[in-house]
Motif scaffolding. Structure first.
Motif, PDB file in Angstrom:
ATOM      1  N   LEU A 168       0.847  -1.195   0.000  1.00  0.00           N
ATOM      2  CA  LEU A 168       0.000   0.000   0.000  1.00  0.00           C
ATOM      3  C   LEU A 168       0.878   1.238   0.000  1.00  0.00           C
ATOM      4  N   ILE A 169       0.635   2.122  -0.979  1.00  0.00           N
ATOM      5  CA  ILE A 169       1.345   3.399  -1.026  1.00  0.00           C
ATOM      6  C   ILE A 169       0.347   4.540  -1.102  1.00  0.00           C
ATOM      7  N   CYS A 170       0.807   5.719  -0.754  1.00  0.00           N
ATOM      8  CA  CYS A 170       0.048   6.962  -0.921  1.00  0.00           C
ATOM      9  C   CYS A 170       0.945   7.903  -1.721  1.00  0.00           C
ATOM     10  N   ASN A 171       0.452   8.360  -2.886  1.00  0.00           N
ATOM     11  CA  ASN A 171       1.287   9.132  -3.796  1.00  0.00           C
ATOM     12  C   ASN A 171       0.480  10.238  -4.477  1.00  0.00           C
ATOM     13  N   PRO A 172       0.842  11.524  -4.204  1.00  0.00           N
ATOM     14  CA  PRO A 172       1.808  12.038  -3.235  1.00  0.00           C
ATOM     15  C   PRO A 172       1.473  11.578  -1.825  1.00  0.00           C
ATOM     16  N   ASN A 173       2.519  11.538  -0.998  1.00  0.00           N
ATOM     17  CA  ASN A 173       2.379  10.844   0.267  1.00  0.00           C
ATOM     18  C   ASN A 173       1.813  11.727   1.372  1.00  0.00           C
ATOM     19  N   ASN A 174       0.880  11.168   2.082  1.00  0.00           N
ATOM     20  CA  ASN A 174       0.425  11.676   3.373  1.00  0.00           C
ATOM     21  C   ASN A 174       0.912  10.637   4.397  1.00  0.00           C
ATOM     22  N   PRO A 175       1.821  10.997   5.303  1.00  0.00           N
ATOM     23  CA  PRO A 175       2.076  12.327   5.861  1.00  0.00           C
ATOM     24  C   PRO A 175       3.327  13.045   5.374  1.00  0.00           C
ATOM     25  N   THR A 176       4.153  12.450   4.513  1.00  0.00           N
ATOM     26  CA  THR A 176       5.498  12.983   4.284  1.00  0.00           C
ATOM     27  C   THR A 176       5.576  14.016   3.175  1.00  0.00           C
ATOM     28  N   GLY A 177       4.613  13.994   2.249  1.00  0.00           N
ATOM     29  CA  GLY A 177       4.683  14.875   1.098  1.00  0.00           C
ATOM     30  C   GLY A 177       5.583  14.366  -0.011  1.00  0.00           C
ATOM     31  N   HIS A 178       6.185  13.183   0.160  1.00  0.00           N
ATOM     32  CA  HIS A 178       7.061  12.655  -0.887  1.00  0.00           C
ATOM     33  C   HIS A 178       6.236  12.276  -2.117  1.00  0.00           C
ATOM     34  N   VAL A 179       6.755  12.626  -3.293  1.00  0.00           N
ATOM     35  CA  VAL A 179       6.138  12.228  -4.559  1.00  0.00           C
ATOM     36  C   VAL A 179       7.001  11.129  -5.160  1.00  0.00           C
ATOM     37  N   TYR A 180       6.429   9.952  -5.332  1.00  0.00           N
ATOM     38  CA  TYR A 180       7.190   8.817  -5.846  1.00  0.00           C
ATOM     39  C   TYR A 180       7.497   9.004  -7.329  1.00  0.00           C
ATOM     40  N   ARG A 181       8.753   8.853  -7.671  1.00  0.00           N
ATOM     41  CA  ARG A 181       9.191   8.945  -9.062  1.00  0.00           C
ATOM     42  C   ARG A 181       8.773   7.684  -9.825  1.00  0.00           C
ATOM     43  N   ARG A 182       8.746   7.796 -11.132  1.00  0.00           N
ATOM     44  CA  ARG A 182       8.389   6.652 -11.966  1.00  0.00           C
ATOM     45  C   ARG A 182       9.300   5.456 -11.663  1.00  0.00           C
TER      46      ARG A 182
END
Length: 409
Positions: A168-182
């Protein structure tokens, strides 16, 4: 003797709302409380979206189909297609918020006792959904020092067991704000294909990517049968109270199973679907001003936090949250102290202690999540309160900077 369920005892208190009774008590004492604890934007809900409900000529508010109104699902499919996500209306189940979509995914894909891997810190409510579904979180640690990027893929490989059924991922991420690259997402795709796992992708913040492009899990090739896209209009259109989301899958067998859970609750909210349908008619330019505003808020929050002695925080690439490490003994104790014992110019701050975003006991005690959902002037005032509080707090773990005027007690 009557007892409540073991599941009920295991259900965690919301990490975002845990300190709310202390905030309410502070308000009753006359303090202005700045709420940085929860992703409730102060951006105006689009008037045209509200008008769709206000002007609706409804004599009987009927059930919709369990998957949602066909007209809304058609427009939602068109919205996804504009974002490069090739789905059709019959691959979408409209849900009561993103929360119901997450729960449907776990109930439809996982059996009691199964395991789902998550990079921690993760959205705190995921813990509650796993408890409700009777499944277990297997955490893989991401680090503040590298902006909470995806941990090395061998860390995921290392924790896979015969009970592992999903990532399970969250993208853009809550809580960190990280945006997962391709490249990060392709690594996850490959591991899901190799081990026959589902990839749950929570994409509630797709419009708010600031420094790198948005990539959906459904943009990846060869993984359609594995991906379950989880979505909500709450943050996209500043319509958190509508409670309208979506469960999206291209796997027909999974869709049929999830639809049975949708039938269990009869139908998603009717008025909210009118609102959601109107939202899909907004021009793409609608997000320009909103994104620009969040970007200014992000830059203000990060610059202010980094100027505070002892505070560490990476630059988030998306959503509207910052994870920060504070020079305090325990952020939950600090958060309660802020609301019970501190004020600056009759103001104080509510924040979210980060321990609730970790599955591993003891982690996150010196971290907080802060939401930049307030206008720039209010956000600046809230951060000034936080700066003064960090100097006055008796449980500070680093030498204090030169004293600034603050009131404790």
């Amino acid at each position: 003797m009557l007892e409540v369920s073991k599941r009920g005892h295991a259900m965690p208190v919301s990490p975002f709302r845990k300190l709310l009774p202390h905030a309410e008590a502070a308000r009753k004492r006359g303090l202005q409380v700045h709420y940085l604890n929860i992703g409730q934007p102060d951006i105006e809900t689009p008037p045209a979206v509200l008008a769709a409900v206000q002007k609706a000529n409804i004599r009987v508010l009927e059930y919709s189909a369990s998957a949602g109104h066909e007209s809304y699902r058609q427009k939602l499919a068109a919205y996804y297609q504009r974002a490069g996500i090739d789905v059709t209306a019959d691959e979408i189940i409209v849900t009561a918020g993103g929360s119901e979509a997450i729960l449907f995914a776990m109930l439809s894909c996982l059996n009691p006792g199964d395991e789902v891997i998550m990079s921690e810190p993760f959205y705190g409510a995921y813990t509650a959904f796993t408890v409700a579904a009777g499944v277990h979180i297997v955490p893989v640690l991401a680090h503040l020092e590298d902006g909470f990027a995806l941990p090395p893929i061998n860390e995921f490989e290392r924790v896979i067991t015969p009970r592992t059924k999903a990532i399970l991922i969250c993208n853009p991420n809550n809580p960190t704000g990280h945006v997962y690259r391709r490249e990060e997402l392709e690594q996850l795709r490959d591991i899901c294909l190799r081990h026959h796992l589902y990839l749950f992708s929570d994409e509630a913040y797709r419009e708010f990517c600031y420094d790198s492009p948005y990539v959906s899990a459904l943009h990846l090739s060869g993984v359609d049968e594995h991906v379950v896209l989880l979505d909500t209009i709450s943050k996209r259109y500043s319509a958190c109270g509508a409670r309208l989301g979506a469960f999206v899958t291209k796997k027909k067998e999974l869709y049929a199973v999830a639809l049975k859970f949708a039938q269990m609750r009869i139908s998603p909210p009717g008025l909210a679907q009118l609102l959601g349908e109107a939202a899909t008619d907004l021009p793409p330019t609608y997000f320009d001003a909103t994104k620009k505003e969040y970007l200014a808020r992000r830059d203000l929050m990060v610059s202010r936090l980094r100027a505070m002695p002892g505070v560490e925080c990476p630059m988030p690439g998306g959503a509207f949250y910052v994870m920060a490490r504070l020079p305090v003994d325990d952020c939950e104790t600090f958060g309660q102290w802020l609301l019970e014992s501190f004020s600056y110019e009759n103001q104080t701050v509510m924040l979210t202690p980060a321990a609730g975003f970790y599955a591993t006991p003891g982690r996150g005690r010196d971290e907080v999540r802060l939401a930049y959902v307030l206008n720039l002037d209010t956000l600046n005032a809230a951060l000034t309160c936080l700066e003064k509080a960090l100097i006055a707090y008796p449980g500070r773990t680093q030498p204090q900077a030169p004293a600034l005027e603050a009131v404790a007690g």
